[in-house]
Motif scaffolding. Structure first.
Motif, short mmCIF file in Angstrom:
data_model
loop_
_atom_site.label_atom_id
_atom_site.label_comp_id
_atom_site.label_asym_id
_atom_site.label_seq_id
_atom_site.Cartn_x
_atom_site.Cartn_y
_atom_site.Cartn_z
N LEU A 326 0.83 -1.21 0.00
CA LEU A 326 0.00 0.00 0.00
C LEU A 326 0.86 1.25 0.00
CD1 LEU A 326 -2.83 -0.97 2.53
CD2 LEU A 326 -3.06 -0.61 0.06
N GLU A 329 2.03 1.80 -3.49
CA GLU A 329 0.97 2.29 -4.37
C GLU A 329 0.67 3.76 -4.11
OE1 GLU A 329 -2.60 -0.02 -4.20
OE2 GLU A 329 -1.52 -1.93 -4.47
N LEU A 330 0.56 4.10 -2.83
CA LEU A 330 0.21 5.48 -2.49
C LEU A 330 1.32 6.44 -2.87
CD1 LEU A 330 -1.59 4.76 0.89
CD2 LEU A 330 -2.62 5.84 -1.12
N LYS A 331 2.55 6.02 -2.62
CA LYS A 331 3.68 6.89 -3.01
C LYS A 331 3.69 7.11 -4.52
CE LYS A 331 6.94 6.59 0.78
NZ LYS A 331 8.09 5.89 1.36
N ALA A 333 1.25 7.26 -6.32
CA ALA A 333 0.16 8.19 -6.63
C ALA A 333 0.42 9.56 -6.01
CB ALA A 333 -1.17 7.63 -6.13
N THR A 394 -6.21 2.82 -2.93
CA THR A 394 -5.42 3.97 -3.38
C THR A 394 -6.31 5.04 -3.98
OG1 THR A 394 -3.46 2.62 -3.71
CG2 THR A 394 -3.55 4.72 -4.89
N ASN A 395 -7.20 4.62 -4.85
CA ASN A 395 -8.12 5.58 -5.44
C ASN A 395 -9.00 6.24 -4.39
OD1 ASN A 395 -7.67 5.96 -8.12
ND2 ASN A 395 -8.72 4.06 -8.70
N ILE A 398 -7.02 8.87 -2.47
CA ILE A 398 -6.81 10.09 -3.26
C ILE A 398 -8.07 10.96 -3.24
CG2 ILE A 398 -6.46 10.95 -5.62
CD1 ILE A 398 -4.69 8.40 -6.02
#
Length: 493
Positions: A326, A329-331, A333, A394-395, A398
């Motif tokens: 996670l 993924e977040l990084k 994004a 992740t979406n 955001i």
RNA sequence: CGGGAGGUAGUUCAGCCCGGUAGAAUACGUGGUUUGGGACCACGGGGUCGCAGGUUCGAAUCCUGUCCUCCCGACCA
């Protein structure tokens, strides 16, 4: 229990101090009136600074750096300016220490090392900068000069408060030079708009744009514009200022240029500044009784992932792996995220800690979640909890960050709008001020005497004459004399 | 700058009135049990009592001076 926060209702000042100290933004220092900005607070400042810096550059400005020391004689050149700052200047008189012959290990100021001319630690840099601009400007072709400086300044305040008023503080000061009055006026307004946009879009802080009255304006300015924000205790706080300096500094420092017609003219000037005081505004506009609430767009950290550890090592490994994934993924994004695997503290402790620090989003991940392929996502602003599918996380985050940013602004704006009260008689003026607080929109006869009298009676000052306000004939709230426009009164920081 | 409160362990504070081996909680270290809203057990390390004088056989405690911090007020383009 660990750190307790005083509630706003119990003691608003103490609540503010608790948020700053326990939220990890700053500490008191050993030096009177000065504070230590801690990493959490400084990262916040860096994020604010970086965004403002981008906006300054987008509007054509460049950074430069001028000396910390200003010769005393420079400060004297602009009369209003000198008077405005004289009472709060730190002065350097010597340049050397030596061992005290009377006491072993002690140091004394070397009387032989007295400066010919005292140096003032800058309370602002107009003087030193205009002395420099004199050398930079000969022709209209040298104009405009659009320079900004990030610096520390010192104002020897009698009474200090963390971020809101400290003896030394960090800020930026823009200093521009122009060939025409109109260009300088336009620049003043343009930078006011930059501040307002920054406050509203990044700090989620609604502001009123306005003009300062004669008695509230900057020493040495023709006009001072400001953005004013409202805090939760109903007091106003000036969050940024932009000054049209006219030709005052050009005349004081003899800065002239040859125009296209080959005639000598004085240069037109502006200056504009915003400081670490903005952090105080952020704390007081958004915080609650559990701690800071920071807007995602400038938060030092946007998301924290907290594992709910398991004694089952297989499950624990899965939690770690999923969390790391996670984070990745977040990084990717562009979300700033930290996985807190520190084993010293239990989850509940961490929940409270990150709430106090105002981190916008918290994700808790445990064995039970993994079985269901979800994570618990909690937003700081409303404390609302949701279980979100790991595949969509992740979406979701955001969008959630975006939603938090908007919600914080809307909430602050609703509060602010509800606390602008139109008042037309004096008794109500005093009553609203004492019982409700906030801005009072009222008529004023335009005189310094009336402004002073109102301040004397109520401690409220004219925060600003709002820009773009409707023209409306009315009678001064105190004297009954005719007035053409309402102004905003409030008690202020 | 005026009024109030305060300075003792990293932190919050007790002890001071009535002088006699410097304490608690929490934090920290080690080991263990734990972990879904500020865990628990055991052992352990940690303080020139803000600083400087004075009184006393003896001062965190009494006296004098001084520095610093917080809160309220005045002041603060």
């Amino acid at each position: 229990m660990g750190k307790e926060i005083t509630t706003r209702e119990q003691d608003y000042s103490q609540w503010y101090n608790d948020l700053v100290l326990k939220g990890g933004l700053a500490d008191y220092s050993a030096v009177r009136g000065c504070m230590v900005i801690k990493p959490h607070g400084y990262t916040l400042w860096e994020n604010m600074r970086d965004q403002l810096d981008r906006m300054f550059k987008e509007t054509g400005h460049q950074n430069a750096y001028f000396p910390l020391f200003v010769p005393k004689s420079f400060l004297e050149k602009e009369e209003g300016h000198a008077e405005g700052f004289a009472k709060e200047c730190a002065v350097v008189t010597h340049y050397r220490l030596k061992a005290d012959p009377a006491a072993n290990g002690k140091l004394i100021v070397d009387p032989e090392a007295k400066l010919e001319e005292e140096l003032i630690i800058r309370p602002t840099s107009e003087a030193i900068i205009w002395n420099t601009y004199k050398d930079w400007i000969q022709s209209y072709r040298d104009l405009p000069i659009l320079v900004n400086q990030w610096a520390n300044v010192v104002r020897w305040e009698m009474r200090t408060r963390l971020f809101l008023r400290t003896a030394e503080f960090l800020w930026q000061e823009g200093h521009t030079a122009h060939a025409t009055k109109q260009e300088a006026v336009d620049e003043t307004i343009k930078m006011l708009d930059v501040y307002a946009t920054f406050a509203e879009e990044y700090m989620a802080l609604p502001v009123v744009r306005g003009l300062k009255t004669e008695s509230e304006k900057f020493a040495g300015a023709e006009d001072t514009y400001c953005i004013e924000a409202l805090m939760q205790d109903g007091k106003a706080l000036q969050a940024g200022t932009s000054h049209f300096l006219g030709q005052n500094f050009a005349k004081a420092f003899d800065v002239k240029f040859l125009n296209k017609e080959n005639q000598l003219e004085y240069v037109w000037a502006t200056s504009w500044g915003a400081s670490t005081r903005l952090i105080g505004a952020l704390v007081m506009a958004h915080g609650d009784d559990d701690g800071l609430i920071l807007p995602p767009r400038i938060a030092p950290l946007q998301v924290v992932i907290i594992p709910i550890s398991s004694k089952d090592s297989v499950a624990q490994t899965k939690i770690n792996e999923k969390a790391q994934q996670l984070v990745k993924e977040l990084k990717a994004a562009n979300v700033s995220v930290k996985y807190d695997e520190n084993d010293n503290n239990r989850p509940g402790w961490k929940f409270a800690e990150y709430e106090m620090k105002g981190i916008p989003v918290r994700i808790a991940l445990g064995a039970r979640d993994l079985e269901k392929n979800v994570a618990e996502v909690v937003r700081r602003d409303t404390k609302e909890k949701q279980n979100i599918s790991l595949d969509a996380l992740t979406n979701h985050v955001i969008n959630l960050l975006d939603d938090i940013q908007k919600n914080m602004y809307t909430k602050a704006k609703t509060y602010r709008d509800e606390h602008i009260t139109k008042v037309d008689d004096w008794n109500k003026f005093e009553k609203i001020l004492d019982e409700k607080g906030g801005f009072i929109s009222a008529h004023w006869d335009g005189t310094r005497e009336t402004e002073e009298a109102i301040k004397e009676k109520t401690k409220a000052t004219i925060r600003c004459i709002p820009l773009n306000a409707e023209q409306e004939n009315g009678k001064c709230i105190l004297t009954g004399k005719p007035s053409k426009q309402r102004v905003l009164f409030a008690r202020a920081y």
